[in-house]
Design a protein around this motif. Structure first.
Motif, PDB file in Angstrom:
ATOM      1  N   VAL A 360      -7.146   7.333  45.775  1.00 55.42           N
ATOM      2  CA  VAL A 360      -7.537   6.583  44.589  1.00 55.42           C
ATOM      3  C   VAL A 360      -7.253   5.092  44.818  1.00 55.42           C
ATOM      4  O   VAL A 360      -6.194   4.739  45.352  1.00 55.42           O
ATOM      5  CB  VAL A 360      -6.745   7.092  43.364  1.00 55.42           C
ATOM      6  CG1 VAL A 360      -7.047   6.236  42.139  1.00 55.42           C
ATOM      7  CG2 VAL A 360      -7.082   8.550  43.083  1.00 55.42           C
ATOM      8  N   PRO A 361      -8.176   4.201  44.450  1.00 54.86           N
ATOM      9  CA  PRO A 361      -7.912   2.760  44.611  1.00 54.86           C
ATOM     10  C   PRO A 361      -6.625   2.342  43.898  1.00 54.86           C
ATOM     11  O   PRO A 361      -6.443   2.609  42.697  1.00 54.86           O
ATOM     12  CB  PRO A 361      -9.137   2.100  43.984  1.00 54.86           C
ATOM     13  CG  PRO A 361     -10.229   3.129  44.092  1.00 54.86           C
ATOM     14  CD  PRO A 361      -9.534   4.457  43.921  1.00 54.86           C
ATOM     15  N   VAL A 362      -5.726   1.751  44.639  1.00 54.27           N
ATOM     16  CA  VAL A 362      -4.405   1.369  44.106  1.00 54.27           C
ATOM     17  C   VAL A 362      -4.425  -0.096  43.670  1.00 54.27           C
ATOM     18  O   VAL A 362      -4.880  -0.971  44.419  1.00 54.27           O
ATOM     19  CB  VAL A 362      -3.316   1.614  45.174  1.00 54.27           C
ATOM     20  CG1 VAL A 362      -1.953   1.143  44.653  1.00 54.27           C
ATOM     21  CG2 VAL A 362      -3.269   3.094  45.548  1.00 54.27           C
ATOM     22  N   GLN A 380     -10.905  -1.189  37.562  1.00 57.46           N
ATOM     23  CA  GLN A 380     -12.307  -1.458  37.825  1.00 57.46           C
ATOM     24  C   GLN A 380     -12.817  -0.632  39.006  1.00 57.46           C
ATOM     25  O   GLN A 380     -13.849   0.030  38.928  1.00 57.46           O
ATOM     26  CB  GLN A 380     -12.505  -2.955  38.107  1.00 57.46           C
ATOM     27  CG  GLN A 380     -13.953  -3.348  38.419  1.00 57.46           C
ATOM     28  CD  GLN A 380     -14.897  -3.092  37.258  1.00 57.46           C
ATOM     29  OE1 GLN A 380     -14.496  -3.219  36.079  1.00 57.46           O
ATOM     30  NE2 GLN A 380     -16.137  -2.715  37.552  1.00 57.46           N
ATOM     31  N   LYS A 381     -12.069  -0.672  40.123  1.00 61.44           N
ATOM     32  CA  LYS A 381     -12.485   0.080  41.314  1.00 61.44           C
ATOM     33  C   LYS A 381     -12.419   1.581  41.075  1.00 61.44           C
ATOM     34  O   LYS A 381     -13.295   2.332  41.535  1.00 61.44           O
ATOM     35  CB  LYS A 381     -11.625  -0.315  42.504  1.00 61.44           C
ATOM     36  CG  LYS A 381     -11.869  -1.730  43.006  1.00 61.44           C
ATOM     37  CD  LYS A 381     -11.040  -2.014  44.250  1.00 61.44           C
ATOM     38  CE  LYS A 381     -11.314  -3.405  44.787  1.00 61.44           C
ATOM     39  NZ  LYS A 381     -10.514  -3.696  46.015  1.00 61.44           N
ATOM     40  N   ALA A 382     -11.403   2.035  40.376  1.00 56.08           N
ATOM     41  CA  ALA A 382     -11.275   3.475  40.119  1.00 56.08           C
ATOM     42  C   ALA A 382     -12.430   3.973  39.249  1.00 56.08           C
ATOM     43  O   ALA A 382     -12.940   5.092  39.448  1.00 56.08           O
ATOM     44  CB  ALA A 382      -9.945   3.769  39.443  1.00 56.08           C
ATOM     45  N   ASP A 398     -16.764   0.168  50.433  1.00 52.67           N
ATOM     46  CA  ASP A 398     -15.718  -0.816  50.147  1.00 52.67           C
ATOM     47  C   ASP A 398     -14.640  -0.293  49.193  1.00 52.67           C
ATOM     48  O   ASP A 398     -13.628  -0.943  48.982  1.00 52.67           O
ATOM     49  CB  ASP A 398     -16.323  -2.100  49.582  1.00 52.67           C
ATOM     50  CG  ASP A 398     -17.072  -1.870  48.280  1.00 52.67           C
ATOM     51  OD1 ASP A 398     -17.500  -0.714  48.029  1.00 52.67           O
ATOM     52  OD2 ASP A 398     -17.233  -2.826  47.490  1.00 52.67           O
ATOM     53  N   LEU A 399     -14.847   0.907  48.630  1.00 51.28           N
ATOM     54  CA  LEU A 399     -13.857   1.496  47.737  1.00 51.28           C
ATOM     55  C   LEU A 399     -13.004   2.552  48.424  1.00 51.28           C
ATOM     56  O   LEU A 399     -12.087   3.105  47.819  1.00 51.28           O
ATOM     57  CB  LEU A 399     -14.546   2.133  46.530  1.00 51.28           C
ATOM     58  CG  LEU A 399     -15.358   1.198  45.615  1.00 51.28           C
ATOM     59  CD1 LEU A 399     -15.997   1.986  44.478  1.00 51.28           C
ATOM     60  CD2 LEU A 399     -14.464   0.085  45.082  1.00 51.28           C
TER      61      LEU A 399
END
Length: 404
Positions: A360-362, A380-382, A398-399
């Motif tokens: 998961v994006p941190v 936003q990224k999540a 990129d994610l």
């Protein structure tokens, strides 16, 4: 003209008058005749040189052999070649078909029997406002630290830490199997700071510690990600180690040395075969530079290696490995009501090939009263990250983070 003797022709030749002896030609020798014939009109015989008489040479008879070989008996007449009876193709096909039928019935019977051994839990219960079904298939995989069923000897071998009340989870993975394309495996950090039904915001692993923890954890993940969970599987310490041993260990390339007495391991860097207790210590250890982040990456890497070994031909065609693995899996896993052994086989097959592994994006870390250090998601990224999975699309490159 008719001759006097009555035969046709001219007059008969007259006989030549005899010559006197004095008028006879002189005799000629053989040497005077060029062609070696007797001279015309007679003559003397050729002169011969007398030779002494010699007896013909006598050759003594050959001596008999010292060791005479007995005469060989006459060879027996060759037997006529045996006539092969023509094979009956129909009989051979019937035998093959019968063998396959027996194996199929035995396999179906074995799978049906083992399916009854699965431990089932009501993890996917409906609740008000539950996320509607989303495309693809979503699994929630949970690694529990439950020591239930371990003997004291097993507890020491696995470095489980003795009898601990309750249960927690160090491993939470979300697996998305799309209708087409690569499977995605997402690690959800256990310290993720999210909303927990009935509690409020807190660490996500606290959801699993609640009564009916499986239901609470599923609901927490669904609300945090926007994904509908279709299947659930949970495994404890002993079951995990038992499955690894059942398939003869797993070859794992350890990226760095890990010496962790709390996990019961001291592994050098490099590729090596891990036994059940060693594999359990490897996926539990946080004795590395990045602690939980390294552990999640190690868990994903080991899961890939484990499923590759479990679905390899050396396992699937070897009943001495396949049956113990299936038996141990059935006895060790907890699954949702409605899940079956063939659903687990489908999961293993989806994870055996090329897949996307990520975290998961941190967004950062924070200290929260009552919870200590927590991990914050990048909102936003999540949101973009899970929106792609909810619509059965590949996550933007990129994610992706934490890919081995």
């Amino acid at each position: 003209m008719i001759r006097r003797d009555g035969r046709p022709g001219g007059p008969a030749p007259r006989p030549e008058p005899a010559r006197a002896w004095s008028q006879a030609p002189e005799p000629q020798t053989w040497s005077q005749v060029s062609d070696g014939r007797a001279p015309y009109g007679g003559g003397h015989a050729p002169t011969q040189t007398p030779r002494p008489y010699a007896e013909p040479r006598r050759v003594p008879p050959a001596a008999p052999p010292r060791n005479p070989q007995p005469p060989r008996p006459p060879a027996a007449p060759a037997e006529p070649p045996k006539q092969r009876r023509p094979r009956k193709r129909g009989r051979w096909l019937r035998r093959v078909a019968l063998t396959l039928a027996v194996l199929l019935v035995a396999s179906i019977g074995g799978v049906a029997y083992l399916d009854t051994k699965l431990n089932r839990v009501d993890a996917l219960a409906d609740y008000p406002g539950r996320v509607a079904d989303t495309p693809g298939t979503n699994w929630l995989l949970v690694g529990s630290d439950s020591r239930a069923g371990l003997t004291p000897e097993q507890d020491r071998e696995l470095a489980a830490g003795g009898d601990i009340d309750g249960k927690r989870t160090d491993t939470i993975m979300l697996v998305h199997i799309p209708k087409s394309g690569s499977t995605t495996m997402v690690s959800i950090p256990r310290d993720s700071y999210v909303n927990i039904p009935g509690i409020g915001r807190g660490k996500i692993n606290a959801a699993f510690s609640q009564p009916d923890g499986e239901q609470v954890l599923v609901q927490t993940v669904e609300e945090a990600t926007g994904l509908h969970i279709d299947h659930y599987a949970e495994i404890g310490f002993g079951g995990f180690a038992g499955i690894v041993d059942a398939i003869g260990g797993v070859n794992m390339c350890v990226p760095y040395p890990i010496d962790d007495p709390l996990a019961g391991i001291n592994l050098p860097a490099g590729c090596q075969d891990l036994s059940g207790p060693e594999a359990l210590g490897f996926v539990r250890s946080r004795a590395t530079a990045m602690a939980d982040l390294d552990r999640m990456q190690n868990q994903r890497a080991f899961m890939s290696a484990l499923l590759k070994k479990a679905t390899s031909p050396t396992t699937l065609i070897n009943p001495l490995r396949l049956w113990p693995m299936m038996t141990k899996t059935a006895n060790s896993l907890q699954v949702a009501d409605g899940d079956h052994l063939w659903n687990l086989a489908g999961l293993a097959w989806a994870l055996r090939g090329k897949m996307v592994t990520t975290t998961v994006p941190v967004g950062g870390f924070e200290v929260v009263d009552g919870w200590g250090d927590v991990l914050l998601w990048d909102r936003q990224k999540a949101s973009e990250f899970f929106d792609a999975l909810a619509n059965d699309r590949q996550i933007p490159q990129d994610l992706l983070t934490g890919t081995p």
